[in-house]
Enzyme design. Structure first.
Site, short mmCIF file in Angstrom:
data_model
loop_
_atom_site.label_atom_id
_atom_site.label_comp_id
_atom_site.label_asym_id
_atom_site.label_seq_id
_atom_site.Cartn_x
_atom_site.Cartn_y
_atom_site.Cartn_z
CD GLU A 25 1.31 58.46 31.96
OE1 GLU A 25 2.32 58.46 31.23
OE2 GLU A 25 1.03 59.39 32.74
NE ARG A 41 4.95 57.38 30.91
CZ ARG A 41 5.54 57.69 32.06
NH1 ARG A 41 6.78 57.30 32.28
NH2 ARG A 41 4.90 58.38 32.98
CG ASP A 70 -0.83 68.56 31.09
OD1 ASP A 70 -1.68 67.74 30.70
OD2 ASP A 70 0.15 68.24 31.79
CD GLU A 120 6.36 68.74 32.77
OE1 GLU A 120 5.87 67.67 32.40
OE2 GLU A 120 7.11 68.83 33.78
CB THR A 153 2.51 65.30 25.64
OG1 THR A 153 2.59 65.98 26.88
CG2 THR A 153 2.25 63.83 25.89
#
Length: 607
Positions: free
Chosen positions: A239, A243, A373, A510, A596
């Site tokens: 993360e 981010r 994913d 998504e 992503t």
């Protein structure tokens, strides 16, 4: 004599701690005390050594601050023992005391070992090489739609972004996220316990792309002066990279400002210890202060997670490119080599767990949703990022996709195409909201690889459209027109979720992400219509006083809100919606690759 003075100073600090401890006791509340830095008695100066450094140690300012703090503490009145203002005042004193303690330790160390530094000096990031100059800023005025109806819709999305930003700024500035109903700050465990402004960093490129330059410059000023990644508890490596590191790199890509690249490197370097494993596969969490690492205790007996270890390649490649430092790229290439060389049991499918010491797969679960994913997404985008030169990434993608198409892509009895999960030696008829990014990924794969046949390209686009349509159905078959966290295909009501615990929506992007890619590749007007329907649903069911909130049950209208504005709502959901209602040249898919978290990273043009 000087040595005695400093020992006395420490006694005063301990006395102050005792006084504040009494105050805390009388509040009768559980208050977490900040951990204070402590120094071993080993290496303390003798009185002679301390005397020799007497002129370098200025303690008058600390002495004055200490006396003032003690006076204020003695005069504090907490008649209401449960009054939050009382607790806040005590916590303020403790923070001041902690700062004094750190300043004193700093002065002691600096006085002994080197010349003094300014009292208000902060850590300095590495100075970039002279040859790394700021690039030209990206033109955010490109892509304005000529159709007034489309422009109105884009402006509505921009207004939503402004509302989300202003609510955060007003009620939770420097906190990681905002609670848009109660107007308080929030920080998930993945961010640690520091006020590291996750929403600020995550939103930087969205602000820039939307032309909200005053807000972008405001965020930039905070980043320059106040951002330090100083959590004293564990943070998620994955993360943090997608981010913070990617957020800074995207801001640097768009604005050309070196400060953002430096901040990205600074954060990435704090995570370095996570890669110190026998295999090079990183651990899931690291403490930025101590360097301690560990994996999630629920992840198949100490395993690392496929999506987390496979979703670092774009950012670390960009760090290598910009700073001309191969160590970043080497880290993620090592991870990819391990994944490629470790035998898989079933038809090219990658399990979601792998052990960082033994390099053995864990529990045999395969998912293109949670836990798996973005591993697949990054293989494809790494090929695009390298100007189509990384053939290994592309080969791994097609190898994995063959397994996905053969085992996970299914058609329901009503004709809906979905991507299930492989568990207990069979494909489960369930699809997650997270998996809905795959429509866009499959469409991208049909265009980014120049070597595929027209027949295969048409088949891929047909599959991408079918998967995206199924995800759209998961939205429009609910009263709120927002999709659940997961939905099933075995209950007679395809693309629905009847279990309340899986019926929540947390502002995920998504589905609209796939709308974006499908719109760009096909120009089918329905994708803009579907996106506008999502905008209206967000407005009706998620808008709150200080931003936008997730909802607890998409099958109830109105639904109870969860009072949390996720940082990715600004980074992804609103950005994709804005781009859907922009012309292609605002963000050209040939010019940028999104990570992503929808942060654009410039494709490196190699000779």
């Amino acid at each position: 004599m000087i040595g005695w003075f400093f020992r006395g100073k420490r006694l005063k600090l301990l006395a102050a701690l005792a006084l504040l401890g009494v105050l805390l006791y009388h509040t009768k509340e559980m208050i977490e005390m900040p951990s204070l830095k402590r120094r071993s008695s080993e290496g303390l100066p003798s009185e002679t050594e301390a005397d020799s450094n007497d002129e370098t140690l200025n303690t008058d300012n600390l002495e004055h601050k200490f006396e003032e703090l003690m006076k204020r503490a003695r005069e504090s009145s907490c008649e209401n023992l449960r009054d939050p203002e009382c607790r806040d005042r005590i916590m303020e004193y403790m923070k001041m005391l902690e700062k004094m303690h750190e300043d004193l330790e700093h002065e002691l160390d600096e006085g002994i070992h080197e010349a003094p530094k300014a009292v208000d000096e902060k850590p300095v990031l590495p100075i970039p090489d002279d040859k790394r100059t700021s690039q030209k800023a990206y033109d955010y005025t490109r892509g304005t739609p000529s159709d007034p109806d489309v422009l109105d819709k884009r402006n509505k999305v921009k207004e939503m972004m402004n509302h989300a930003w202003q609510g955060y700024k007003q009620k939770a500035w420097t906190e990681n996220e905002v609670r848009p109903i109660s107007g308080k700050g929030h920080s998930a465990g993945i961010f640690g316990n520091g006020k590291t402004g996750a929403t600020i960093v995550d939103a930087l490129d969205t602000l820039y792309i939307m032309g909200m330059i005053d807000e972008f410059n405001e965020a930039k000023e905070w980043v320059e002066k106040s951002f330090f990644f100083n959590s004293k508890t564990d943070v998620s490596v994955f993360e943090t990279v997608i981010r913070f590191v990617a957020g800074f790199l995207a801001a640097g890509t768009l604005s050309g400002e070196q400060v953002f690249y430096d901040k990205a490197k600074y954060v990435a370097d704090l995570l370095e210890g996570a890669f110190n494993t026998p295999s090079g596969i990183p651990m899931a969490m690291v403490n930025p202060t101590t360097g301690r690492t560990k994996n999630w205790n629920w992840a198949s007996k100490g395993c690392s997670i496929l999506a987390e270890i496979g979703t670092l390649h774009l950012e670390y490649s960009e760090l290598t490119e910009h700073f001309n430092d191969p160590s970043y790229l080497q880290k993620v290439t090592t991870v990819r080599d391990v994944l490629q060389s470790t035998p898989r049991d079933h038809d090219k499918l990658y399990p979601v767990y792998i052990h960082p010491t033994t390099k053995q797969w864990g529990q045999k679960l395969v998912s293109v949703g949670a836990l798996g994913d973005s591993f697949y997404e990054y293989l494809l985008k790494t090929f695009a990022y390298t100007n189509k030169s990384d053939k290994t990434a592309l080969e791994m993608y097609w190898d994995a996709y063959e397994g996905i198409e053969a085992n996970l892509i299914k058609r329901s009895s009503s004709g809906l195409t979905y991507i299930g999960e492989y568990k207990s030696s069979r494909t489960q008829p369930v699809m997650a909201h997270l998996t809905c990014f795959a429509g866009g990924m499959i469409a991208m794969s049909a265009h980014v690889d120049p070597a595929i046949s027209e027949e295969k390209r048409a088949h891929l686009m047909e599959t991408a459209a079918a998967v995206t349509s199924t995800c759209h159905e998961s939205y429009v078959r609910t009263p709120t027109h927002l999709g659940p966290e997961s939905f099933r295909f075995d209950s007679g009501e395809d693309a629905r979720q009847n279990r309340a615990q899986d019926s929540y929506y947390i502002l995920r992007p998504e589905v609209v992400e796939s709308y974006f890619y499908m719109w760009r590749y096909t120009k089918d007007q329905k994708y803009r219509e579907w996106a506008w329907d999502a905008v209206q649903a967000l407005e009706e069911h998620c808008r709150a006083e200080f931003g936008f909130s997730g909802i607890k049950n998409v099958n109830q209208a109105p639904s109870t809100k969860d009072d949390l504005q996720q940082s990715f709502f600004l980074a992804e959901t609103l950005k994709y919606l804005y781009l859907i209602f922009s012309d292609d040249d605002l963000i050209s898919l040939d010019e940028f690759v999104f990570n992503t978290e929808a942060h654009p990273l410039r494709i490196q043009k190699r000779p």
